[in-house]
Design a protein around this motif. Structure first.
Motif, short mmCIF file in Angstrom:
data_model
loop_
_atom_site.label_atom_id
_atom_site.label_comp_id
_atom_site.label_asym_id
_atom_site.label_seq_id
_atom_site.Cartn_x
_atom_site.Cartn_y
_atom_site.Cartn_z
N GLU A 62 0.82 -1.21 0.00
CA GLU A 62 0.00 0.00 0.00
C GLU A 62 0.85 1.26 0.00
OE1 GLU A 62 -2.57 -0.78 3.32
OE2 GLU A 62 -3.68 -2.31 2.21
N HIS A 63 2.02 1.20 0.61
CA HIS A 63 2.90 2.36 0.67
C HIS A 63 3.80 2.48 -0.56
CE1 HIS A 63 5.50 5.44 2.37
NE2 HIS A 63 6.52 4.71 1.99
N PHE A 64 4.44 1.38 -0.95
CA PHE A 64 5.44 1.43 -2.02
C PHE A 64 4.86 1.24 -3.42
CE2 PHE A 64 7.99 0.26 1.70
CZ PHE A 64 9.00 1.20 1.62
N TYR A 69 0.61 2.60 -8.83
CA TYR A 69 -0.18 1.62 -9.59
C TYR A 69 -1.59 2.14 -9.83
CZ TYR A 69 -1.98 -3.00 -10.94
OH TYR A 69 -2.55 -4.06 -11.61
N GLN A 70 -2.12 2.88 -8.88
CA GLN A 70 -3.46 3.45 -8.97
C GLN A 70 -3.62 4.32 -10.22
OE1 GLN A 70 -5.96 3.02 -6.53
NE2 GLN A 70 -7.37 4.15 -7.84
N HIS A 71 -2.54 5.01 -10.60
CA HIS A 71 -2.61 5.89 -11.77
C HIS A 71 -2.72 5.11 -13.08
CE1 HIS A 71 -1.97 9.58 -9.59
NE2 HIS A 71 -0.97 9.01 -8.94
N GLU A 72 -2.09 3.94 -13.14
CA GLU A 72 -2.10 3.16 -14.39
C GLU A 72 -3.23 2.14 -14.45
OE1 GLU A 72 1.51 1.72 -16.05
OE2 GLU A 72 2.67 3.27 -15.03
N GLU A 75 -8.84 0.49 -11.58
CA GLU A 75 -9.83 -0.52 -11.19
C GLU A 75 -9.17 -1.71 -10.50
OE1 GLU A 75 -12.52 -1.60 -14.32
OE2 GLU A 75 -12.83 0.50 -14.87
N ASN A 76 -8.06 -2.18 -11.06
CA ASN A 76 -7.38 -3.31 -10.44
C ASN A 76 -6.79 -2.92 -9.09
OD1 ASN A 76 -6.62 -6.10 -10.53
ND2 ASN A 76 -4.52 -5.40 -10.82
N ALA A 77 -6.25 -1.71 -9.00
CA ALA A 77 -5.71 -1.24 -7.72
C ALA A 77 -6.80 -1.22 -6.66
CB ALA A 77 -5.08 0.14 -7.88
N GLN A 78 -7.98 -0.75 -7.02
CA GLN A 78 -9.09 -0.72 -6.06
C GLN A 78 -9.51 -2.13 -5.67
OE1 GLN A 78 -10.29 2.02 -4.40
NE2 GLN A 78 -11.15 0.36 -3.16
N TRP A 129 3.77 -5.37 -12.85
CA TRP A 129 3.88 -3.92 -13.02
C TRP A 129 5.05 -3.38 -12.21
CZ3 TRP A 129 3.77 -0.08 -9.44
CH2 TRP A 129 3.74 1.23 -9.94
N ALA A 130 5.16 -3.79 -10.96
CA ALA A 130 6.22 -3.30 -10.08
C ALA A 130 7.60 -3.68 -10.61
CB ALA A 130 6.02 -3.84 -8.67
#
Length: 149
Positions: A62-64, A69-72, A75-78, A129-130
């Motif tokens: 959630e921090h790193f 990831y939320q920007h790209e 929906e998946n991040a949520q 992604w990371a």
């Protein structure tokens, strides 16, 4: 910059987090094995360690990872955030049940299944992604954060 060997690259983020997922799952499976031993204090101690590792793992993600990831992949991040919330709820229920000495094997089995499914979702999306986007220094910080837990 964090101290590390000049030519040493940190392992990919996905590897770090996937390995941590496996360690948590293995500890849960060991807890299942201890359920039959009938030592409620041991179960509570083991669960406390698992819970601590689980929360550290989710906080690291959630921090790193999640903010970028939320920007790209919003929906998946949520969806992953929602899965974290459900895992936290299950963990809380198991924690209370271990303290009250009423934990059931089925609760732990259901948690392991949910954790495994969640790990597969993260491996297929967030971790890939990371591996492509997280800087080496951030990987070191994340690994250090998890190791310190």
């Amino acid at each position: 910059m964090l101290p590390h060997a000049a030519n040493s690259m940190p392992p990919p983020s996905g590897h770090i987090l996937d390995q941590h997922h496996r360690e948590i799952e293995e500890a849960c499976l060991a807890l299942l094995g201890a359920c039959g031993a009938g030592d409620p204090g041991d179960l509570a101690r083991r669960w406390g360690e698992i819970e601590h590792q689980l929360y550290d793992h989710m906080m690291a993600e959630e921090h790193f990872l999640f903010p970028a990831y939320q920007h790209e992949e919003p929906e998946n991040a949520q969806d992953l955030r929602d899965q974290h919330a459900r895992l936290r709820e299950q963990a809380l229920e198991i924690g209370v049940a271990t303290q009250l000495h009423i934990v059931r094997r089925e609760q732990i089995q259901a948690f392991v299944a949910a954790l495994r499914t969640h790990g597969e979702c993260e491996e297929a999306s967030l971790y890939h992604w990371a591996d492509r986007h997280l800087a080496a220094d951030d990987r070191y910080r994340m690994r250090s954060y998890l190791a310190a837990g």
